[in-house]
Design an enzyme around this catalytic site. Structure first.
Site, short mmCIF file in Angstrom:
data_model
loop_
_atom_site.label_atom_id
_atom_site.label_comp_id
_atom_site.label_asym_id
_atom_site.label_seq_id
_atom_site.Cartn_x
_atom_site.Cartn_y
_atom_site.Cartn_z
N GLN A 251 45.69 29.63 25.58
CA GLN A 251 44.93 29.79 26.82
C GLN A 251 43.92 28.67 27.02
O GLN A 251 43.60 28.32 28.16
CB GLN A 251 44.22 31.14 26.82
CG GLN A 251 45.17 32.32 26.88
CD GLN A 251 46.09 32.25 28.09
OE1 GLN A 251 45.64 32.30 29.23
NE2 GLN A 251 47.40 32.13 27.85
N HIS A 254 44.39 25.77 29.59
CA HIS A 254 44.31 25.94 31.03
C HIS A 254 43.40 24.91 31.68
O HIS A 254 43.65 24.46 32.80
CB HIS A 254 43.77 27.35 31.36
CG HIS A 254 44.86 28.35 31.64
ND1 HIS A 254 45.62 28.32 32.78
CD2 HIS A 254 45.29 29.40 30.93
CE1 HIS A 254 46.48 29.32 32.77
NE2 HIS A 254 46.31 30.00 31.65
N GLU A 319 39.19 38.47 30.54
CA GLU A 319 40.38 38.54 31.40
C GLU A 319 41.61 38.98 30.60
O GLU A 319 42.32 39.91 30.98
CB GLU A 319 40.62 37.16 32.02
CG GLU A 319 41.88 37.07 32.86
CD GLU A 319 42.18 35.65 33.31
OE1 GLU A 319 42.94 35.49 34.26
OE2 GLU A 319 41.66 34.69 32.69
N HIS A 320 41.88 38.29 29.52
CA HIS A 320 43.01 38.62 28.64
C HIS A 320 42.47 39.08 27.29
O HIS A 320 41.58 38.43 26.73
CB HIS A 320 43.90 37.41 28.39
CG HIS A 320 44.38 36.71 29.63
ND1 HIS A 320 43.82 35.53 30.07
CD2 HIS A 320 45.36 37.03 30.49
CE1 HIS A 320 44.45 35.14 31.17
NE2 HIS A 320 45.39 36.04 31.46
N ASP A 353 51.46 35.98 31.39
CA ASP A 353 51.26 34.89 32.35
C ASP A 353 52.55 34.52 33.07
O ASP A 353 52.53 34.16 34.25
CB ASP A 353 50.74 33.64 31.62
CG ASP A 353 49.24 33.64 31.45
OD1 ASP A 353 48.58 34.52 32.04
OD2 ASP A 353 48.72 32.77 30.72
N HIS A 413 25.06 62.97 67.71
CA HIS A 413 26.11 63.39 66.78
C HIS A 413 26.24 64.91 66.81
O HIS A 413 27.35 65.46 66.85
CB HIS A 413 25.77 62.95 65.34
CG HIS A 413 26.18 61.56 65.02
ND1 HIS A 413 25.58 60.46 65.58
CD2 HIS A 413 27.12 61.08 64.17
CE1 HIS A 413 26.13 59.36 65.10
NE2 HIS A 413 27.09 59.71 64.23
#
Length: 437
Positions: A251, A254, A319-320, A353, A413
């Site tokens: 990862q 990235h 995230e992961h 992914d 109302h």
């Protein structure tokens, strides 16, 4: 043993300072595209991507030409991945049900689940043209029933990326554009002279794309504001350092600002993994990227108990989360804050992914504390309705509504309720007063 940090990453404060520098640039581009439309998009595309085509939307012939450059094997691989994404999205869609219930005699409440009308799916280019992002956006929106799906991805090497275009087309995109960055998000969200605007924009991107989505949210819908990819590897001594290091660097490549964190209850594994990361960086072709992320954002944390590991993991809200322990289901049962879990050494984040079928557009920056990732439900609007079938039911609900409106002082109302009590309940309620209990 207290929780120990063998390696720290860059501070959140420093990262937020980076984000602040992006804001003004994005604001200016959005205003330019809103004001000048296609002309602004063309100028910005030439400036940032050195890309000045006659038109940004690909024709059917251009799409077919891109597809012809791929081998039958490459096309089959793309179709296989899309089938997995489609199968899981269809199962998710079937879990979303319309509701209608009679809550009181003569009072019917319900909700309908309807897809949004139009969606733009962005596919990043940059260092890597993310073919998989086309599956995640286009295929999922298609399963949701979105009527108009448009896509955009920046040129790679001065031309559309054939694999990305093929994935967009095979996934079911109705319009395919070759442009990228903030100008692409702005053009699709706001519309231009040649592009009709959409209701929603989804897909990952760089910091500028994420900021554009943040600034546009409200005028359009978005999936989430996706920052740099994040990974957390939770491991014990049932696995080895090579496996941990491989998953961290998998990862970290990235970008230059990808947090990659090891959380373990084994001091030996922690030390061995640090050494193994350095060894792999000597031979990894993308080490010039992954190495910077590891140096600046990598962390190694040693805890004592499983409970401590869950507590730290939930605080990180990654995230992961790759779990490689003797009992990975312990973390499935007890963790609350994560984008996606990858349970056991036989799976990994790359599977998610690229191909396994779950969506890879996931919350970052601790957003996992309050949201999940992109799924078929993100493209669905759940809209309620009500029906009152009898005079008695209307008068009953109206009586309560009248008194509740009086508590708030909302007289008009209250009169909406009172007029129905008069007509359907045959009660004499003076104008502007509440129905007596």
């Amino acid at each position: 043993m207290a929780i120990q940090y063998l390696k720290h990453g860059r501070s959140a404060e420093a990262s937020s300072q980076d984000a602040a520098k992006v804001r003004d640039v994005v604001t200016g581009i959005l205003a330019d595209v809103a004001s000048r439309g296609d002309a602004a998009v063309a100028e910005l595309s030439a400036k940032f991507d050195n890309w000045s085509p006659e038109r940004f939307r690909l024709s059917e012939d251009e799409i077919a030409s891109c597809i012809r450059t791929l081998s039958p094997g490459q096309l089959e691989d793309i179709k296989f991945a899309q089938a997995q994404v489609r199968n899981f999205a269809q199962a998710q869609r079937e879990s979303i049900r319309d509701v209608e219930i009679e809550t009181l005699p003569g009072v019917v409440l319900g909700h309908k689940n309807m897809p949004v009308d139009s969606v733009a799916c962005y596919v990043p280019g940059g260092k890597f043209p993310l073919v998989a992002s086309a599956h995640m956006g286009v295929v999922t929106a298609k399963v949701a029933g979105v009527a108009r799906i448009i896509t955009a991805s920046p040129p790679v090497g001065g031309k559309p990326n054939p694999a990305v275009v093929a994935a967009m087309h095979l996934g079911g995109a109705d319009e395919i554009y070759t442009f990228g960055g903030v100008q692409a998000i702005a053009a699709m969200a706001l519309g231009t002279q040649t592009i009709d605007p959409v209701a929603m924009v989804v897909g990952p991107g760089n910091a500028y794309v994420a900021e554009a989505k943040r600034q546009l949210f409200g005028r359009i819908g978005i999936d989430l504001i996706a920052g740099p990819s994040e990974t957390l590897v939770i491991a014990d001594d049932s696995v080895d350092a090579e496996l941990c290091a491989t998953d961290l660097l998998g990862q970290a490549e990235h970008g230059f600002n990808t947090p990659a964190v090891l959380l373990t209850n084994s001091m030996q594994l922690a030390k061995d993994t640090i050494a193994e990361v350095e060894r792999l960086l000597e031979i990894l072709p993308t080490a010039n990227t992954a190495g910077v992320s590891w140096r600046d954002y990598g962390e190694v944390i040693v805890a004592d108990t499983l409970e401590e590991m869950v507590s730290v993991a939930d605080r990180i809200a990654s995230e992961h989360v790759q779990v490689m322990t003797r009992d990975p289901d312990y973390f499935l049962k007890n963790m609350k804050n994560y984008g996606a879990l990858f349970l056991g050494a036989r799976t990994n984040v790359a599977y998610g992914d690229k191909v396994i079928g779950t969506n890879h557009t996931l919350p970052t920056g601790k957003a996992a504390r309050y949201t999940g990732g992109l799924w078929v439900g993100k493209f669905i609007k759940t809209c309620t309705y009500q029906k009152v079938l009898t005079d008695e039911a209307s008068a009953l609900i109206g009586s309560y509504c009248s008194r509740l409106c009086a508590i708030e002082g909302m007289i008009a109302h209250g009169e909406q309720a009172n007029i129905r009590v008069r007509r359907f309940g045959n009660r004499d309620v003076p104008y502007g007063t509440a129905v007596p209990a």
